[in-house]
Design an enzyme around this catalytic site. Structure first.
Site, short mmCIF file in Angstrom:
data_model
loop_
_atom_site.label_atom_id
_atom_site.label_comp_id
_atom_site.label_asym_id
_atom_site.label_seq_id
_atom_site.Cartn_x
_atom_site.Cartn_y
_atom_site.Cartn_z
N ASP A 52 0.98 -1.13 0.12
CA ASP A 52 -0.07 0.12 0.03
C ASP A 52 0.96 1.38 -0.05
O ASP A 52 1.69 1.35 1.02
CB ASP A 52 -0.94 0.03 1.25
CG ASP A 52 -2.20 0.88 1.23
OD1 ASP A 52 -1.95 1.93 0.36
OD2 ASP A 52 -3.05 0.67 1.76
N ARG A 56 -0.18 4.48 -0.45
CA ARG A 56 -1.06 5.62 -0.46
C ARG A 56 -0.78 6.45 1.02
O ARG A 56 0.11 5.87 1.74
CB ARG A 56 -2.33 5.28 -0.05
CG ARG A 56 -2.96 4.68 -1.43
CD ARG A 56 -4.48 4.14 -1.08
NE ARG A 56 -4.65 3.04 -0.08
CZ ARG A 56 -5.67 2.65 0.46
NH1 ARG A 56 -6.79 3.09 0.06
NH2 ARG A 56 -5.40 1.75 1.41
#
Ligand SMILES: [Zn+2]
Length: 316
Positions: A230, A232
């Site tokens: 991930d 983000r």
């Protein structure tokens, strides 16, 4: 479950495809997440955001929304805030700019109430009897009716799930559900971040889908492409929430890392409660996405990414 383990073995022996980035340290060698995000890992300072324009959008679902478009000093993407409630106001949008006319302010969306043909003043709506007040520096003195924490969803763009009818993930469904809850409540904000595919971009996400079709799960596929599971970042969301004056929020999420990330290092925004996002397909009414891909996607979120989601036992 056996086939899952076989798959892992196979994928351990396969070469990594993109040579650019090494896998995230948050993941141990077996691909399992070793710990959650800690507040100390968060950046000390937040990005600077500026709301460039805002417009009223009547929706097919009933409630009107105010779409806010933001610029910032860390990337050149157009991040958005979908705001339910006319009285949630962006500080950077409403701040008076030198030399601008009332027409200029209405054009960029810095008006109170509702526009109508022939309206002359941005700062006063005679039809609704509303008028904005400003301090000496031109900052709006916001009058909101927020007497409880505001419903907030931090949503990362998902072209496939929101536009191309993909049943590989439940992003479109979660987006719709967040909007429905905010429309019912009357206040709310979906911060819409342009970080497709957990931040790796659409092209890499499509490659990850092919690896999933070859047997990898969503985390393994990202690692094989030498991306973190991930990638983000949510500090833009924190900055946007601060700009909108949403300091105490109820976050719609299953992701414990997102709660810490959106609060920021110094907890400038406080998540006072959480509303879980239960997949519709797991609820009683038989709605929601049904595909073997979305089942695997959700299972990986729970088993490898620590999402706070448990499937009803009757359904196992
Ligand atoms: Zn998605």
């Amino acid at each position: 479950m056996n086939c899952n383990m076989d798959t892992s073995d196979v994928f351990d022996q396969m070469p990594l495809i993109s040579p650019t980035i090494s896998p995230s340290k948050a993941l141990s060698a077996d691909g399992l997440e070793s710990h959650h995000l800690s507040r100390t890992q968060l950046p000390e300072t937040l990005p600077v955001v500026q709301c460039v324009a805002r417009a009223r959008i009547p929706t097919t679902q009933g409630p009107e929304i105010f779409l806010h478009l933001y610029s910032n000093n860390v990337d050149n993407k157009e991040h958005l805030a979908i705001v339910f409630g006319e009285d949630i106001r962006s500080k950077s949008l409403f701040k008076k700019r030198p030399g601008e006319s009332q027409q200029d302010r209405m054009t960029r969306g810095a008006y109170v109430g509702k526009l109508y043909p022939g309206r002359k003043l941005a700062d006063r709506d005679d039809n609704l009897g509303l008028e904005l007040r400003f301090d000496d520096q031109g900052n709006v003195l916001t009058e909101t009716n927020l007497n409880e924490p505001t419903l907030v969803r931090i949503h990362s763009e998902c072209y496939t799930g929101e536009t191309a009818w993909s049943a590989r993930c439940d992003c479109g469904e979660q987006f719709d559900e967040a909007g429905r809850l905010m429309g019912e409540n009357g206040h709310g904000c979906i911060v819409y971040l342009r970080q497709e595919g957990r931040g790796i971009g659409l092209g890499e996400k499509l490659k990850a889908y092919n690896l999933q079709d070859l047997g990898a799960d969503t985390v393994q596929a990202n690692l094989m492409l030498r991306h973190p599971a991930d990638k983000r970042s949510f500090s833009l969301a924190t900055a946007i929430l601060l700009d909108l004056g949403l300091l105490e929020i109820t976050l719609l999420t299953n992701n414990p890392d997102k709660i810490i990330a959106v609060e920021g290092k110094n907890r400038m925004v406080k998540v006072v409660s959480r509303v879980p996002m239960i997949p519709l397909a797991w609820q009683q009414n038989g709605a929601g996405i049904k595909s073997k891909e979305v089942e695997g996607y959700l299972r990986t979120k729970v088993e490898k990414m620590g999402h706070l989601l448990s499937r009803p036992s009757s359904d196992k």
